[in-house]
Design a protein around this motif. Structure first.
Motif, PDB file in Angstrom:
ATOM      1  N   TYR A 257      -9.314   0.979   0.389  1.00 45.35           N
ATOM      2  CA  TYR A 257      -9.235   0.759  -0.566  1.00 45.35           C
ATOM      3  C   TYR A 257     -10.498   1.030  -1.488  1.00 45.35           C
ATOM      4  O   TYR A 257      -9.962   1.681  -3.206  1.00 45.35           O
TER       5      TYR A 257
ATOM      6  N   LYS B 146      -8.158  -3.930  -4.836  1.00 46.82           N
ATOM      7  CA  LYS B 146      -8.116  -4.455  -3.295  1.00 46.82           C
ATOM      8  C   LYS B 146      -9.175  -4.349  -2.647  1.00 46.82           C
ATOM      9  O   LYS B 146      -9.615  -4.711  -1.552  1.00 46.82           O
TER      10      LYS B 146
ATOM     11  N   GLY C  29      -6.078  -0.432  -7.163  1.00 43.51           N
ATOM     12  CA  GLY C  29      -6.968  -0.403  -6.197  1.00 43.51           C
ATOM     13  C   GLY C  29      -8.228  -1.028  -5.955  1.00 43.51           C
ATOM     14  O   GLY C  29      -8.808  -1.679  -4.690  1.00 43.51           O
TER      15      GLY C  29
ATOM     16  N   ASP D  45       1.006  -1.487   0.165  1.00 41.92           N
ATOM     17  CA  ASP D  45       0.159   0.195   0.425  1.00 41.92           C
ATOM     18  C   ASP D  45       0.977   1.007  -0.325  1.00 41.92           C
ATOM     19  O   ASP D  45       1.037   2.348  -0.732  1.00 41.92           O
TER      20      ASP D  45
END
Length: 593
Positions: free
Chosen positions: A87, A77, A74, A22
């Motif tokens: 996310y 996730k 993104g 991340d």
């Protein structure tokens, strides 16, 4: 329902192959955000030299790839657990960045179109690197009549963030918020009704279970019908807005032009399937008779007409079945398939909050990814084959072509996936010696036709009619949408089918309606895949060679031309009629069994 952290790591996809963490996402986001200022350096200067034009297009390509990496990471996730706000924020920020980039780069196409064609050709001659963008220029020139001034293009690009809201709202409602009442099985055990369990429940031999699952799901969509109708209508309006602003006659014309597909292809499909509906009516009558029903209802469509061992197919066994089914495609294809199985390309099982359904998606420069909600049914096995078809199509195109040409059009997106399903079905039919098992597989194959050719064409009719009415100024109320949908079900399923009132709300749960004029391509893709798979199984080496050229073709030529490499001409209705002929053969053989 297991929570995400209860799923074994080996059964999850490895998104670290896109971005390692991340923190890496945040760093790439900030880097890309800073780099957007670079667009200003090229504005107003593209006609000055071939080098300036090339550097601008290469800069735009690099920015696009970075934003794609941010967005896919993104969103994937988020799809692991749609309730995780972090996310959701990642994908929203990446999408906002893409809209900002689109606004800043919106001068590029108008500046290219403002050049005299001889000037552009001169720039290409002096800067050999520009030949990389030959297909890009071809597509741009086709859109000349629909491209606005630089200022208007910037305004349109900036508007897109706001107009995507209907799709975002539906996605959050359908995947994160909506809950369906549980039901009980034949032994009195409570069974949750979710997007992942719905189809297995509809396949249940116990009719009460099927009916209650059906009512559980549609009772909830019925409760929210007005809200979902408003969301649906807003999405139709935004499609119409962009179409009219770009001087297209309709939203259908706009979206088909984006894929370089003539509107006649859409009309040919609907007309050919309408002519073939007596086959579907016959199938419904056979199903009613075989199931021994006085009345056949919509919740009786999925349960197999022939009983089969209800034991679940373990995932490892499913992978072996898929490999054997796809053997006619050769060793290179099988080795890539195994690589995907072994190296965590696939997120296998459902977990709490996980996005429903299945898809293949990825980023240029890394391998593709597959989201499954594997439930151990034969349908799940076919879904695995289907999504890996998408993935290997992407892999071959990415390997063969630069980023700017690698992404294939949606029109051909369902061909490789459906070809895989057809090959698997033919393999299973070839190796079974049991008449009952053969009848089951024939039933399954016919269901693929019903769900992909007939059902998706019905969706296409619904979509075309709703967009037409909205563009004529008619409000798309829940009442209207339900009535139109009911009438289409009556038309498609014929006089034997009891069209239950609950099915009137099915339009409210179809996510593909939020990608306008997408669904018809399932039916055209399926029809093309039937022709291609038949030729491969017949040992036609030329067809196999043409198929791999197609897989490696990306967006290097218009999709209709790509399919001609395989000997399939989708500008005619012939492939649709050939597919219907296969369905008729399957139905006749089933009757004899």
């Amino acid at each position: 329902m297991k929570k995400r952290d209860e799923i074994p790591v080996c059964d999850t996809w490895n998104l670290a192959d896109i971005l390692p963490s991340d923190e890496a996402w945040e760093a790439l986001f900030l880097e890309t955000e800073r780099e957007l200022a670079g667009y200003k350096e090229f504005e107003g200067h593209l006609a000055e030299s071939g080098e300036v034009l090339f550097q601008c297009l290469k800069f735009d390509e690099d920015i696009s790839l970075k934003i794609e990496r941010l967005f896919v990471y993104g969103r994937e996730k988020s799809d692991e657990d749609t309730a995780k706000a972090k996310y959701q924020d990642f994908s929203a920020r990446a999408q906002a960045l893409s809209y900002k980039a689109a606004g800043l780069s919106s001068y590029i196409v108008p500046e290219i179109l403002a050049m005299n064609e001889s000037v552009l050709n001169g720039l290409i001659r002096t800067e050999k690197e520009l030949r990389r963008y030959a297909r890009t220029f071809e597509i741009i020139m086709k859109k000349k009549a629909h491209t606005l001034s630089a200022g208007m293009e910037e305004l349109l690009a900036r508007s897109m963030e706001a107009t995507q809201s209907p799709s975002d709202i539906f996605n959050m409602f359908n995947n994160a918020d909506v809950k369906f009442p549980s039901i009980t099985d034949s032994e009195g055990k409570e069974i949750p009704v979710t997007h992942g369990t719905y189809i297995p429940l509809m396949e249940n031999r116990d009719r009460r279970v099927r009916k209650e699952a059906f009512q559980s799901m549609y009772s909830v969509y019925g409760q929210f019908a007005n809200t979902l109708a408003a969301t649906f209508a807003a999405n139709v309006k935004q499609a119409s807005f962009y179409a009219k602003t770009r001087n297209y006659a309709s939203s259908r014309a706009y979206y088909l032009a984006e894929n370089e597909v003539p509107e006649s292809v859409y009309d040919n499909l609907v007309a050919a399937i309408s002519e073939g509906l007596p086959l579907l009516h016959d199938y419904v009558a056979v199903r009613k008779k075989v199931l021994g029903l006085d009345e056949i209802h919509m919740y009786d469509l999925y349960t197999p007409m022939v009983s089969r061992d209800d034991s679940r197919i373990p995932y490892d066994e499913a992978r072996e079945m898929v490999k054997k089914g796809l053997a006619p495609l050769g060793e290179k294809y099988l080795s890539l398939l195994q690589e995907g199985f072994d190296n965590r390309w696939i997120d296998v099982y459902e977990n709490e909050g996980k996005r429903s359904g299945a898809y293949s998606w990825g980023v240029y420069g890394t391998h593709p990814y597959v989201l499954l909600n594997y439930s151990g049914t034969l349908d799940s096995v076919f879904t695995l084959a289907h999504e890996m078809g998408h993935s290997l199509h992407s892999w071959f195109s990415d390997q063969a072509l630069p980023y700017v040409d690698a992404g294939y059009k949606i029109f051909v997106a369902e061909v490789a996936s459906t070809c895989n399903e057809a090959l698997l079905n033919r393999y299973l039919l070839a190796v079974t010696e049991d008449k009952k098992e053969r009848a089951y597989l024939l039933n399954h194959f016919m269901e693929s036709f019903r769900g992909t050719v007939f059902r998706q064409t019905m969706f296409a009719e619904f979509e075309a009619e709703t967009h037409r009415r909205s563009e004529a100024g008619e409000p798309l109320t829940a009442e209207l949408l339900c009535r139109l949908y009911h009438e289409l079900n009556v038309k498609y399923f014929g006089p034997e089918m009891m069209v239950d009132s609950e099915i009137d709300y099915e339009w409210a749960r179809i996510p593909h309606f939020y990608t306008p004029f997408y669904v018809y391509q399932y039916a055209t893709g399926f029809s093309a895949a039937m022709a291609i798979s038949s030729r491969i199984l017949a040992g036609d080496e030329q067809a196999l060679e043409g198929y791999f050229k197609f897989l490696s073709g990306g967006n290097s030529m218009p999709p209709i031309e790509l399919l001609k490499l395989c000997g399939v001409d989708m500008s005619t209705a012939q492939p649709i009629r050939e597919a219907l002929a296969v369905f008729k053969e399957l139905l006749e053989e089933y009757k004899t069994l």
